[in-house]
Design a protein around this motif. Structure first.
Motif, PDB file in Angstrom:
ATOM      1  N   PHE A  44     -13.590 -12.019  -7.484  1.00  9.24           N
ATOM      2  CA  PHE A  44     -12.208 -12.276  -7.085  1.00  9.24           C
ATOM      3  C   PHE A  44     -11.258 -11.347  -7.835  1.00  9.24           C
ATOM      4  O   PHE A  44     -10.351 -10.773  -7.241  1.00  9.24           O
ATOM      5  CB  PHE A  44     -11.819 -13.739  -7.332  1.00  9.24           C
ATOM      6  N   MET A  45     -11.463 -11.203  -9.159  1.00  6.85           N
ATOM      7  CA  MET A  45     -10.591 -10.321  -9.929  1.00  6.85           C
ATOM      8  C   MET A  45     -10.693  -8.883  -9.430  1.00  6.85           C
ATOM      9  O   MET A  45      -9.673  -8.197  -9.279  1.00  6.85           O
ATOM     10  CB  MET A  45     -10.945 -10.380 -11.421  1.00  6.85           C
ATOM     11  N   ARG A  46     -11.908  -8.430  -9.151  1.00  9.79           N
ATOM     12  CA  ARG A  46     -12.076  -7.065  -8.636  1.00  9.79           C
ATOM     13  C   ARG A  46     -11.324  -6.874  -7.328  1.00  9.79           C
ATOM     14  O   ARG A  46     -10.643  -5.879  -7.131  1.00  9.79           O
ATOM     15  CB  ARG A  46     -13.558  -6.761  -8.433  1.00  9.79           C
ATOM     16  N   SER A  47     -11.455  -7.838  -6.429  1.00  6.50           N
ATOM     17  CA  SER A  47     -10.775  -7.751  -5.133  1.00  6.50           C
ATOM     18  C   SER A  47      -9.262  -7.763  -5.295  1.00  6.50           C
ATOM     19  O   SER A  47      -8.551  -6.985  -4.656  1.00  6.50           O
ATOM     20  CB  SER A  47     -11.193  -8.907  -4.223  1.00  6.50           C
ATOM     21  N   ALA A  48      -8.763  -8.651  -6.135  1.00  8.56           N
ATOM     22  CA  ALA A  48      -7.318  -8.751  -6.344  1.00  8.56           C
ATOM     23  C   ALA A  48      -6.772  -7.482  -6.996  1.00  8.56           C
ATOM     24  O   ALA A  48      -5.694  -6.994  -6.620  1.00  8.56           O
ATOM     25  CB  ALA A  48      -6.992  -9.977  -7.198  1.00  8.56           C
ATOM     26  N   LEU A  49      -7.500  -6.936  -7.956  1.00  8.23           N
ATOM     27  CA  LEU A  49      -7.052  -5.703  -8.615  1.00  8.23           C
ATOM     28  C   LEU A  49      -7.051  -4.529  -7.638  1.00  8.23           C
ATOM     29  O   LEU A  49      -6.125  -3.709  -7.637  1.00  8.23           O
ATOM     30  CB  LEU A  49      -7.933  -5.399  -9.826  1.00  8.23           C
ATOM     31  N   ALA A  50      -8.070  -4.448  -6.796  1.00 11.92           N
ATOM     32  CA  ALA A  50      -8.119  -3.384  -5.786  1.00 11.92           C
ATOM     33  C   ALA A  50      -6.967  -3.543  -4.801  1.00 11.92           C
ATOM     34  O   ALA A  50      -6.330  -2.553  -4.413  1.00 11.92           O
ATOM     35  CB  ALA A  50      -9.464  -3.407  -5.056  1.00 11.92           C
ATOM     36  N   TYR A  51      -6.676  -4.781  -4.409  1.00 12.50           N
ATOM     37  CA  TYR A  51      -5.567  -5.038  -3.495  1.00 12.50           C
ATOM     38  C   TYR A  51      -4.244  -4.589  -4.122  1.00 12.50           C
ATOM     39  O   TYR A  51      -3.424  -3.931  -3.473  1.00 12.50           O
ATOM     40  CB  TYR A  51      -5.520  -6.520  -3.128  1.00 12.50           C
ATOM     41  N   GLU A  52      -4.036  -4.935  -5.383  1.00 10.60           N
ATOM     42  CA  GLU A  52      -2.807  -4.528  -6.068  1.00 10.60           C
ATOM     43  C   GLU A  52      -2.705  -3.005  -6.148  1.00 10.60           C
ATOM     44  O   GLU A  52      -1.627  -2.440  -5.984  1.00 10.60           O
ATOM     45  CB  GLU A  52      -2.745  -5.138  -7.473  1.00 10.60           C
ATOM     46  N   ALA A  53      -3.835  -2.324  -6.384  1.00 15.41           N
ATOM     47  CA  ALA A  53      -3.833  -0.857  -6.428  1.00 15.41           C
ATOM     48  C   ALA A  53      -3.466  -0.280  -5.056  1.00 15.41           C
ATOM     49  O   ALA A  53      -2.728   0.712  -4.965  1.00 15.41           O
ATOM     50  CB  ALA A  53      -5.200  -0.334  -6.886  1.00 15.41           C
ATOM     51  N   GLN A  54      -3.960  -0.906  -3.996  1.00 20.53           N
ATOM     52  CA  GLN A  54      -3.628  -0.454  -2.647  1.00 20.53           C
ATOM     53  C   GLN A  54      -2.141  -0.652  -2.359  1.00 20.53           C
ATOM     54  O   GLN A  54      -1.506   0.197  -1.726  1.00 20.53           O
ATOM     55  CB  GLN A  54      -4.471  -1.188  -1.613  1.00 20.53           C
ATOM     56  N   ILE A  55      -1.588  -1.759  -2.810  1.00 23.44           N
ATOM     57  CA  ILE A  55      -0.155  -2.001  -2.611  1.00 23.44           C
ATOM     58  C   ILE A  55       0.656  -0.924  -3.324  1.00 23.44           C
ATOM     59  O   ILE A  55       1.624  -0.403  -2.772  1.00 23.44           O
ATOM     60  CB  ILE A  55       0.241  -3.410  -3.096  1.00 23.44           C
ATOM     61  N   LYS A  56       0.252  -0.578  -4.544  1.00 24.25           N
ATOM     62  CA  LYS A  56       0.968   0.476  -5.279  1.00 24.25           C
ATOM     63  C   LYS A  56       0.868   1.811  -4.553  1.00 24.25           C
ATOM     64  O   LYS A  56       1.830   2.568  -4.497  1.00 24.25           O
ATOM     65  CB  LYS A  56       0.412   0.611  -6.688  1.00 24.25           C
ATOM     66  N   ALA A  57      -0.300   2.091  -3.983  1.00 24.22           N
ATOM     67  CA  ALA A  57      -0.516   3.384  -3.319  1.00 24.22           C
ATOM     68  C   ALA A  57       0.152   3.445  -1.951  1.00 24.22           C
ATOM     69  O   ALA A  57       0.710   4.476  -1.581  1.00 24.22           O
ATOM     70  CB  ALA A  57      -2.013   3.655  -3.173  1.00 24.22           C
ATOM     71  N   TYR A  58       0.107   2.356  -1.178  1.00 23.23           N
ATOM     72  CA  TYR A  58       0.552   2.399   0.220  1.00 23.23           C
ATOM     73  C   TYR A  58       1.738   1.508   0.533  1.00 23.23           C
ATOM     74  O   TYR A  58       2.264   1.544   1.634  1.00 23.23           O
ATOM     75  CB  TYR A  58      -0.606   1.993   1.148  1.00 23.23           C
ATOM     76  N   GLY A  59       2.111   0.645  -0.390  1.00 24.73           N
ATOM     77  CA  GLY A  59       3.175  -0.316  -0.112  1.00 24.73           C
ATOM     78  C   GLY A  59       2.575  -1.621   0.379  1.00 24.73           C
ATOM     79  O   GLY A  59       1.403  -1.689   0.731  1.00 24.73           O
ATOM     80  N   GLY A  60       3.385  -2.654   0.388  1.00 22.35           N
ATOM     81  CA  GLY A  60       2.914  -3.972   0.800  1.00 22.35           C
ATOM     82  C   GLY A  60       3.072  -4.185   2.295  1.00 22.35           C
ATOM     83  O   GLY A  60       3.152  -3.239   3.072  1.00 22.35           O
ATOM     84  N   HIS A  61       3.135  -5.446   2.679  1.00 21.86           N
ATOM     85  CA  HIS A  61       3.313  -5.799   4.088  1.00 21.86           C
ATOM     86  C   HIS A  61       4.687  -5.361   4.579  1.00 21.86           C
ATOM     87  O   HIS A  61       5.644  -5.298   3.813  1.00 21.86           O
ATOM     88  CB  HIS A  61       3.177  -7.313   4.288  1.00 21.86           C
ATOM     89  N   SER A  62       4.785  -5.133   5.864  1.00 22.11           N
ATOM     90  CA  SER A  62       6.072  -4.782   6.472  1.00 22.11           C
ATOM     91  C   SER A  62       6.993  -5.997   6.409  1.00 22.11           C
ATOM     92  O   SER A  62       6.548  -7.139   6.235  1.00 22.11           O
ATOM     93  CB  SER A  62       5.868  -4.357   7.920  1.00 22.11           C
ATOM     94  N   ASN A  63       8.284  -5.744   6.589  1.00 21.31           N
ATOM     95  CA  ASN A  63       9.260  -6.846   6.596  1.00 21.31           C
ATOM     96  C   ASN A  63       8.956  -7.853   7.697  1.00 21.31           C
ATOM     97  O   ASN A  63       9.110  -9.057   7.508  1.00 21.31           O
ATOM     98  CB  ASN A  63      10.677  -6.294   6.756  1.00 21.31           C
ATOM     99  N   ALA A  64       8.502  -7.367   8.843  1.00 25.58           N
ATOM    100  CA  ALA A  64       8.181  -8.266   9.959  1.00 25.58           C
ATOM    101  C   ALA A  64       7.031  -9.199   9.588  1.00 25.58           C
ATOM    102  O   ALA A  64       7.072 -10.404   9.885  1.00 25.58           O
ATOM    103  CB  ALA A  64       7.831  -7.467  11.209  1.00 25.58           C
ATOM    104  N   VAL A  65       6.013  -8.684   8.936  1.00 26.23           N
ATOM    105  CA  VAL A  65       4.874  -9.518   8.525  1.00 26.23           C
ATOM    106  C   VAL A  65       5.322 -10.515   7.471  1.00 26.23           C
ATOM    107  O   VAL A  65       4.957 -11.697   7.518  1.00 26.23           O
ATOM    108  CB  VAL A  65       3.706  -8.642   8.013  1.00 26.23           C
ATOM    109  N   ARG A  66       6.136 -10.078   6.516  1.00 29.43           N
ATOM    110  CA  ARG A  66       6.631 -11.000   5.485  1.00 29.43           C
ATOM    111  C   ARG A  66       7.436 -12.140   6.101  1.00 29.43           C
ATOM    112  O   ARG A  66       7.281 -13.301   5.720  1.00 29.43           O
ATOM    113  CB  ARG A  66       7.469 -10.244   4.451  1.00 29.43           C
ATOM    114  N   ARG A  67       8.288 -11.811   7.075  1.00 22.40           N
ATOM    115  CA  ARG A  67       9.078 -12.858   7.747  1.00 22.40           C
ATOM    116  C   ARG A  67       8.164 -13.841   8.481  1.00 22.40           C
ATOM    117  O   ARG A  67       8.361 -15.050   8.426  1.00 22.40           O
ATOM    118  CB  ARG A  67      10.075 -12.236   8.719  1.00 22.40           C
TER     119      ARG A  67
END
Length: 149
Positions: A44-67
Motif C-alpha cells: 500500500f505504501m509503495r502504491s501511494a508513494l508512486a501515486y503521489e510521485a505521478q501527481i507531482k509529475a503530471y498533476g492531479g485530477h481535473s477540476n471536473a473529476v474533483r467536482r
C-alpha cells in the motif's frame, strides 16, 4: 493532457517497488508527513508513494473529476445521514472480469468477479462472504472485507 513521459519520471515511480518497509516509511514521512504506519502494508505504501510521485509529475485530477467526486461524496453522506443507504446490488455493480485484491496476514489474495459468482485460487465461490470466511476463518461481510461496503 497528452504529455511525453520522460525516462526519469518512469524511474522515479518504478523505484518504489524496490523499497524496503523502512525506506517506504522514511519516504512516506518525507512526502506525506504523519507518524505511525504500524498497520499499513508495504505494498500500500509503495502504491501511494508512486501515486503521489505521478501527481507531482503530471498533476492531479481535473477540476471536473474533483467536482464529480465531491458531489458523489455529498450524496453518499446525505443518504447515510437519512438512514437509508441505497446502493446497487453488489453482483450487478461489479463487472465480470474485475479483480479484487486483499492483503491478509502478509498474503495477497486476488479474486476475479464472474458472471455467476467469484473465483479465488482456481475455485469458484457464490459470495464474497464465503471467500472472506475461507481467508480469515471467521464470519465477515464479504463486501466489507474487500472494501466495497
Amino acid at each position: 493532457m497528452n504529455r511525453m513521459v520522460r525516462t526519469g519520471e518512469v524511474q522515479d515511480v518504478a523505484r518504489f517497488e524496490a523499497m524496503s518497509r523502512e525506506d517506504c516509511i522514511d519516504e512516506w514521512r518525507r512526502t506525506m508527513g504523519g507518524q505511525s504506519l504500524k498497520y499499513v502494508s508495504v505494498q500500500f505504501m509503495r502504491s501511494a508513494l508512486a501515486y503521489e510521485a505521478q501527481i507531482k509529475a503530471y498533476g492531479g485530477h481535473s477540476n471536473a473529476v474533483r467536482r464529480a467526486l465531491k458531489t458523489a461524496l455529498k450524496a453518499e453522506q446525505r443518504s447515510s445521514e437519512a438512514g437509508g443507504r441505497q446502493k446497487p446490488a453488489l453482483q450487478s455493480s461489479l463487472r465480470p472480469g474485475t479483480h479484487l485484491v486483499r492483503e491478509w496476514n502478509g498474503r495477497t489474495y486476488q479474486i476475479e468477479v464472474l458472471d455467476d459468482g467469484f473465483q479465488m485460487d482456481g475455485k469458484r465461490y457464490r459470495s464474497l462472504s464465503a471467500i472472506a470466511r475461507k481467508i480469515t476463518g471467521a464470519h465477515w461481510s464479504g463486501p466489507r472485507f474487500f472494501g466495497l461496503g
